[in-house]
Motif scaffolding. Structure first.
Motif, mmCIF file in Angstrom:
data_model
loop_
_atom_site.group_PDB
_atom_site.id
_atom_site.type_symbol
_atom_site.label_atom_id
_atom_site.label_comp_id
_atom_site.label_asym_id
_atom_site.label_seq_id
_atom_site.Cartn_x
_atom_site.Cartn_y
_atom_site.Cartn_z
ATOM 1 N N TYR A 7 0.844 -1.151 0.136
ATOM 2 C CA TYR A 7 0.188 0.028 0.015
ATOM 3 C C TYR A 7 0.952 1.169 -0.042
ATOM 4 N N ASP A 8 0.572 1.964 -0.952
ATOM 5 C CA ASP A 8 1.357 3.327 -1.134
ATOM 6 C C ASP A 8 0.724 4.344 -0.163
ATOM 7 N N ARG A 9 1.251 5.087 0.746
ATOM 8 C CA ARG A 9 0.713 5.819 1.561
ATOM 9 C C ARG A 9 0.374 7.139 1.034
ATOM 10 N N ILE A 10 0.983 7.475 0.086
ATOM 11 C CA ILE A 10 1.170 8.662 -0.699
ATOM 12 C C ILE A 10 -0.451 9.106 -1.127
ATOM 13 N N GLN A 11 -1.146 8.146 -1.117
ATOM 14 C CA GLN A 11 -2.660 8.185 -1.626
ATOM 15 C C GLN A 11 -3.323 9.011 -0.368
ATOM 16 N N SER A 12 -2.785 8.820 0.970
ATOM 17 C CA SER A 12 -3.390 9.451 1.864
ATOM 18 C C SER A 12 -3.174 10.548 2.416
ATOM 19 N N LYS A 28 13.206 13.286 9.686
ATOM 20 C CA LYS A 28 12.931 12.191 8.616
ATOM 21 C C LYS A 28 11.576 11.985 8.518
ATOM 22 N N PRO A 29 10.933 11.998 7.384
ATOM 23 C CA PRO A 29 9.658 11.726 7.080
ATOM 24 C C PRO A 29 9.195 10.199 7.401
ATOM 25 N N PRO A 30 8.092 9.798 7.731
ATOM 26 C CA PRO A 30 7.646 8.331 7.844
ATOM 27 C C PRO A 30 7.712 7.570 6.616
ATOM 28 N N ASN A 31 8.134 6.246 6.997
ATOM 29 C CA ASN A 31 8.254 5.318 5.747
ATOM 30 C C ASN A 31 6.706 5.638 4.725
ATOM 31 N N ARG A 32 7.110 5.492 3.474
ATOM 32 C CA ARG A 32 6.177 5.848 2.422
ATOM 33 C C ARG A 32 5.083 4.597 2.288
ATOM 34 N N TYR A 33 5.733 3.455 2.416
ATOM 35 C CA TYR A 33 5.152 2.214 1.941
ATOM 36 C C TYR A 33 4.835 1.194 3.091
ATOM 37 N N LYS A 43 -5.131 -12.516 11.132
ATOM 38 C CA LYS A 43 -5.181 -11.327 11.400
ATOM 39 C C LYS A 43 -4.582 -10.430 10.375
ATOM 40 N N GLN A 44 -4.890 -9.120 10.162
ATOM 41 C CA GLN A 44 -4.318 -8.379 9.269
ATOM 42 C C GLN A 44 -3.217 -7.610 10.042
ATOM 43 N N ARG A 45 -2.113 -7.714 9.235
ATOM 44 C CA ARG A 45 -0.672 -6.924 9.843
ATOM 45 C C ARG A 45 -0.296 -5.943 8.878
ATOM 46 N N SER A 46 0.897 -4.970 9.194
ATOM 47 C CA SER A 46 1.500 -4.205 8.286
ATOM 48 C C SER A 46 2.728 -4.018 8.913
ATOM 49 N N GLU A 47 3.624 -3.818 7.856
ATOM 50 C CA GLU A 47 5.124 -3.260 8.118
ATOM 51 C C GLU A 47 5.485 -2.164 7.186
ATOM 52 N N SER A 48 5.982 -1.247 7.933
ATOM 53 C CA SER A 48 6.258 0.057 6.983
ATOM 54 C C SER A 48 7.840 -0.045 6.403
ATOM 55 N N VAL A 49 7.913 0.391 5.148
ATOM 56 C CA VAL A 49 9.666 0.247 4.734
ATOM 57 C C VAL A 49 9.529 1.420 3.743
ATOM 58 N N PRO A 50 10.748 1.932 3.649
ATOM 59 C CA PRO A 50 10.912 3.226 2.954
ATOM 60 C C PRO A 50 10.809 3.239 1.335
ATOM 61 N N THR A 51 11.191 2.098 0.629
ATOM 62 C CA THR A 51 11.262 2.255 -0.461
ATOM 63 C C THR A 51 10.302 0.984 -1.087
ATOM 64 N N ARG A 52 10.057 1.405 -2.485
ATOM 65 C CA ARG A 52 9.387 0.270 -3.150
ATOM 66 C C ARG A 52 9.968 -1.022 -3.184
ATOM 67 N N ASP A 56 8.751 -4.621 -2.025
ATOM 68 C CA ASP A 56 8.497 -5.809 -3.106
ATOM 69 C C ASP A 56 9.407 -6.779 -2.412
ATOM 70 N N LEU A 57 10.608 -6.823 -1.847
ATOM 71 C CA LEU A 57 11.511 -7.721 -1.377
ATOM 72 C C LEU A 57 10.711 -8.347 -0.111
ATOM 73 N N ARG A 58 10.103 -7.710 0.697
ATOM 74 C CA ARG A 58 9.333 -7.878 1.825
ATOM 75 C C ARG A 58 8.096 -8.754 1.299
ATOM 76 N N VAL A 59 7.401 -8.427 0.431
ATOM 77 C CA VAL A 59 6.336 -8.984 -0.102
ATOM 78 C C VAL A 59 6.757 -10.418 -0.480
ATOM 79 N N ALA A 60 7.745 -10.651 -1.264
ATOM 80 C CA ALA A 60 8.217 -12.035 -1.677
ATOM 81 C C ALA A 60 8.528 -12.882 -0.360
ATOM 82 N N GLU A 61 9.127 -12.228 0.653
ATOM 83 C CA GLU A 61 9.580 -13.007 1.653
ATOM 84 C C GLU A 61 8.317 -13.377 2.593
#
Length: 406
Positions: A7-12, A28-33, A43-52, A56-61
């Motif tokens: 989810y790209d938080r720039i939409q918010s 430093k601004p909060p992580n974008r993704y 249960k729905q969970r989320s992890e914030s990361v700085p770059t796309r 993508d790497l975390r999605v694969a993992e």
């Protein structure tokens, strides 16, 4: 819906406002993704990361971990090692009390000082390897100066706790594959018959500085002979009750042992976890008879003069070591347990095979007997080869001479 997505938080608008506020404050601004996913419980969970790319790497993992069942909750993986170590120890309900307290001591003295405040997911294999190396180093080199065997035990406790955390808290045990120190082969000392008899006689004659018999002088002779000719462990002998001694059939039933824990004594099953029967040499019957005569079936066979159970440390220091000196057997490092080794060596020399020695000593498996005493069994390779050769020659000779000769 996909199980893992980005989810790209720039939409918010809320996120865009947070970024603008951070930039104005030169922070430093909060992580974008956000990597969004449903865990194993739904249960729905989320992890914030700085770059796309990182997202993508975390999605694969995460996709792979959830698919293969190796997913671990990052929250529970951040718990301190000390917390799970206490839970692990509390869960050890099927081990002997002496083993439980051994684990307790290893944790308190060697494991928790190093790892107690470390998060589980921060423990790395290379750090474990360095810790093992420090356990062996001398204290003047900031080490713990432990023996290889004690260092291995401390490592084993650490590894068991970490293994207990797989797979809920850890995907893999970071202690797996760590190279451990080699324990040098023990240099066993075996007494001869003459030395056993001299030691037993000296132990029975011990006197205090007031010329009175020592606390265990009355049982010392029989106890040393019993240990040296049956191979029973010291704690098993100390726990032996009259009802388990059959002098007529020359059999002793080993059903319990005494453990010393925090200054007290606890009776439990033998080390193997199973009772066993050991043979009693006929010459020991007369040695044991006076200790049993007139005693109740629940009385212990070997006690102090006041009828109290023997304590291993006290008996070794006040009875056994003085008897060694009195008998002229100044053998460095000789302990009561080495009378058990003596029993094994005498039995093997008398012709006992591996299974007989295993049964006598109460080893869980014959491989243990061979690992410890294999070098004592006679080398019969030439004897076997000669027998095979003789029988083959007999067959060849019969074939050459024809059926009539056979």
């Amino acid at each position: 819906m996909a199980r893992v997505w980005v989810y790209d938080r720039i939409q918010s608008k809320k996120y865009r406002d947070a970024v603008a506020k951070a930039k104005a404050a030169k922070r430093k601004p909060p992580n974008r993704y956000l990597v969004m996913y449903y865990d194993k419980t739904g249960k729905q969970r989320s992890e914030s990361v700085p770059t796309r790319a990182r997202a993508d790497l975390r999605v694969a993992e995460l996709s792979s971990a959830l698919l293969t069942g190796t997913y671990t909750d990052p929250v529970v993986a951040k718990v301190k090692f000390a917390e799970v170590a206490e839970k692990w120890l509390e869960s050890r309900t099927r081990i002997k009390p002496s083993t439980w307290w051994k684990y307790r001591g290893l944790l308190d003295n060697h494991v928790l000082p190093e790892w107690g405040n470390v998060a589980l997911n921060a423990i790395e294999r290379e750090d474990v390897a360095l810790w093992v190396a420090r356990l062996l180093k001398p204290t003047e080199e900031d080490g713990s100066n432990l023996s290889p065997s004690t260092a291995r035990l401390a490592f084993r406790v650490l590894s068991m706790v970490l293994e207990w955390c797989v797979p809920r808290r850890l995907a893999v045990n970071p202690a797996r594959g760590v190279e451990l120190p080699v324990v040098p082969e023990a240099d066993h000392v075996y007494l001869t018959y003459e030395q056993v008899e001299a030691l037993a006689a000296a132990a029975g004659e011990l006197r205090t500085k007031y010329k009175r018999p020592t606390a265990a002088a009355a049982v010392n002779r029989a106890l040393i002979l019993f240990l040296a000719y049956t191979g029973v462990r010291w704690g098993e002998a100390a726990a032996l009750r009259v009802r388990n001694v059959d002098l007529d059939n020359r059999r002793v039933r080993i059903v319990a042992t005494l453990y010393e824990i925090k200054g007290g004594q606890v009776e439990g099953l033998p080390k193997s976890g199973k009772p066993r029967t050991v043979p009693l040499p006929a010459s020991l019957v007369d040695e044991l008879r006076p200790l049993i005569a007139g005693r109740g079936p629940e009385d212990r066979v070997f006690t102090t003069s006041r009828g109290k159970p023997l304590r291993k440390a006290n008996w070794r220091r006040r009875e056994f070591l003085p008897a060694l000196r009195k008998a002229g057997l100044d053998v460095d490092g000789f302990t009561p347990h080495k009378l058990r080794h003596t029993a094994a060596s005498l039995a093997i020399a008398a012709g006992a095979d591996v299974k007989v020695v295993q049964s006598m000593l109460g080893h869980a498996d014959a491989s243990i007997t061979l690992n410890v005493y294999g070098h004592l069994f006679p080398d019969r390779l030439d004897e076997v080869a000669s027998t095979l050769d003789a029988r083959r020659r007999a067959v060849l000779e019969a074939r050459q001479n024809g059926p009539e000769a056979a």
